[in-house]
Design an enzyme around this catalytic site. Structure first.
Site, PDB file in Angstrom:
ATOM      1  N   HIS A  91      25.625 -10.159   9.191  1.00 48.28           N
ATOM      2  CA  HIS A  91      24.912  -9.686  10.376  1.00 48.28           C
ATOM      3  C   HIS A  91      25.915  -9.251  11.445  1.00 48.28           C
ATOM      4  CE1 HIS A  91      20.704 -11.424   9.515  1.00 48.28           C
ATOM      5  NE2 HIS A  91      21.391 -11.374   8.402  1.00 48.28           N
ATOM      6  N   CYS A 118      18.379 -12.516  15.164  1.00 51.74           N
ATOM      7  CA  CYS A 118      17.452 -13.185  14.246  1.00 51.74           C
ATOM      8  C   CYS A 118      17.729 -14.698  14.227  1.00 51.74           C
ATOM      9  CB  CYS A 118      17.613 -12.605  12.837  1.00 51.74           C
ATOM     10  SG  CYS A 118      19.108 -13.134  12.008  1.00 51.74           S
ATOM     11  N   CYS A 121      21.181 -15.671  12.915  1.00 52.11           N
ATOM     12  CA  CYS A 121      22.269 -15.449  13.874  1.00 52.11           C
ATOM     13  C   CYS A 121      22.239 -16.468  15.004  1.00 52.11           C
ATOM     14  CB  CYS A 121      22.201 -14.041  14.452  1.00 52.11           C
ATOM     15  SG  CYS A 121      22.754 -12.814  13.269  1.00 52.11           S
TER      16      CYS A 121
HETATM   17  N1  THU Z   1      20.494  -7.786  11.238  1.00 52.94           N
HETATM   18  C1  THU Z   1      21.575  -8.108  12.024  1.00 52.94           C
HETATM   19  O1  THU Z   1      22.683  -7.615  11.775  1.00 52.94           O
HETATM   20  N2  THU Z   1      21.397  -8.978  13.051  1.00 52.94           N
HETATM   21  C2  THU Z   1      20.194  -9.524  13.363  1.00 52.94           C
HETATM   22  O2  THU Z   1      20.139 -10.551  14.009  1.00 52.94           O
HETATM   23  C3  THU Z   1      18.973  -8.855  12.854  1.00 52.94           C
HETATM   24  C4  THU Z   1      19.178  -8.348  11.462  1.00 52.94           C
HETATM   25  C5  THU Z   1      20.702  -6.896  10.080  1.00 52.94           C
HETATM   26  C6  THU Z   1      20.642  -7.620   8.766  1.00 52.94           C
HETATM   27  C7  THU Z   1      20.209  -6.519   7.827  1.00 52.94           C
HETATM   28  O3  THU Z   1      21.366  -5.803   7.442  1.00 52.94           O
HETATM   29  C8  THU Z   1      19.339  -5.611   8.677  1.00 52.94           C
HETATM   30  O4  THU Z   1      19.674  -5.922  10.052  1.00 52.94           O
HETATM   31  C9  THU Z   1      17.851  -5.799   8.476  1.00 52.94           C
HETATM   32  O5  THU Z   1      17.485  -7.101   8.672  1.00 52.94           O
HETATM   33 ZN    ZN Z   2      20.954 -11.950  12.374  1.00 47.13          ZN
END
Ligand code: THU
Ligand code: ZN
Length: 275
Positions: A91, A118, A121
């Site tokens: 992430h 999310c 994270c």
């Molecule tokens: N994603 C993040 O990088 N951070 C978050 O907190 C939300 C989700 C990314 C993970 C995945 O590659 C895509 O967004 C869809 O969930």
């Molecule tokens: Zn995340």
């Protein structure tokens, strides 16, 4: 004020094989904007193009601003792998935090993101020592991790009193030294990864564990993410060799490393060494 075309040209110049902005670069770019937030928004848009998201096409960017020290700004972007378990994804928030740690940052003042963090994270961020918790900025609204994750489960629940960022890393560009400095308080599987690139550059990743285990960042994921953040145009292409070094007899990086290397779609060999 609208950022002019110059913004991207200057940024490309500043970030040629470099995954952050120096304080001077930050100040000079910011001066092109009326407000700090409009600068962050433009930068997030630019940094989101580092994302590799073949599955979701959803590009996430994170900016980790160094507290004190050199006052640098570190980039983060998500990384997905085609035809692999979704759980291997890195992430953007993990990416920015690892990028800052690897470059010797003692604390992150602010984490600016282009989407709400999310749950995974929030848990990853919760591993950071309380006094060093960054403010989290999403579309200009700033909140603490306690607001994002009340009643959290964290390091102290497992009697870990030296959480993430208790110690900063020494930038050494030496695999053994990164193994020693990796964060593996739960498994004892201290590990780091070195990736050699055809252009002669080398990239490193250190293992970062989490009290809840699953948002841990493996050393290979971390090092691949560094390749991505240093090579805006070519992404993960051009990797010639992957070396992972880990403490023997503990949890193991080999299985996940082979799975991830396979998904890179080439015959990259993964060498596992033990200490
Ligand atoms: N994603 C993040 O990088 N951070 C978050 O907190 C939300 C989700 C990314 C993970 C995945 O590659 C895509 O967004 C869809 O969930
Ligand atoms: Zn995340």
């Amino acid at each position: 004020m609208q950022a002019n075309n110059n913004f991207e040209t200057v940024l490309s110049d500043y970030t040629n094989n470099k995954s952050y902005l120096t304080h001077q670069e930050l100040i000079s770019l910011k001066s092109q904007f009326d407000s700090e937030q409009s600068f962050y928004d433009a930068l997030l848009k630019w940094v989101s193009e580092y994302a590799i998201a073949p599955v979701s096409q959803f590009k996430v960017a994170a900016l980790a601003i160094e507290s004190g020290g050199e006052g640098r700004l570190f980039f983060g972007a998500n990384l997905e792998f085609s035809h692999q378990a979704l759980s291997l994804v890195v992430h953007a928030e993990q990416s920015a935090i690892h990028n800052a740690l690897l470059h010797g940052v003692e604390a992150i003042e602010k984490l600016v993101i282009n989407a709400s963090p999310c749950g995974y994270c929030r848990q990853f961020i919760n591993e950071i020592q309380l006094e060093k918790q960054p403010l989290i900025n999403v579309h200009g609204v700033e909140k603490t991790i306690q607001q994002y994750l009340p009643d959290a489960f964290g390091p102290s629940d497992l009697d870990n009193h030296t959480p993430l960022f208790s110690q900063s890393l020494t930038q050494c560009r030496d695999l053994n030294a990164y193994v020693e400095q990796s964060y593996a308080p739960y498994s004892g599987n201290f590990s780091a990864c070195q990736i050699k690139h055809v252009d002669g550059h080398q990239y490193f990743g250190v293992y970062l564990e989490n009290a809840a285990y699953s948002p841990s960042l493996s050393p290979l994921q971390a090092a691949l993410n560094q390749v991505q953040l240093h090579n805006r145009q070519t992404g993960l292409h051009g990797i010639s060799e992957i070396v992972i070094k880990q403490t023997a007899g503990k949890a193991n990086q080999q299985g996940v490393a082979n799975a991830v290397a396979m998904s890179l779609g080439s015959n990259i060999e993964v060498t596992i060494e033990e200490v």
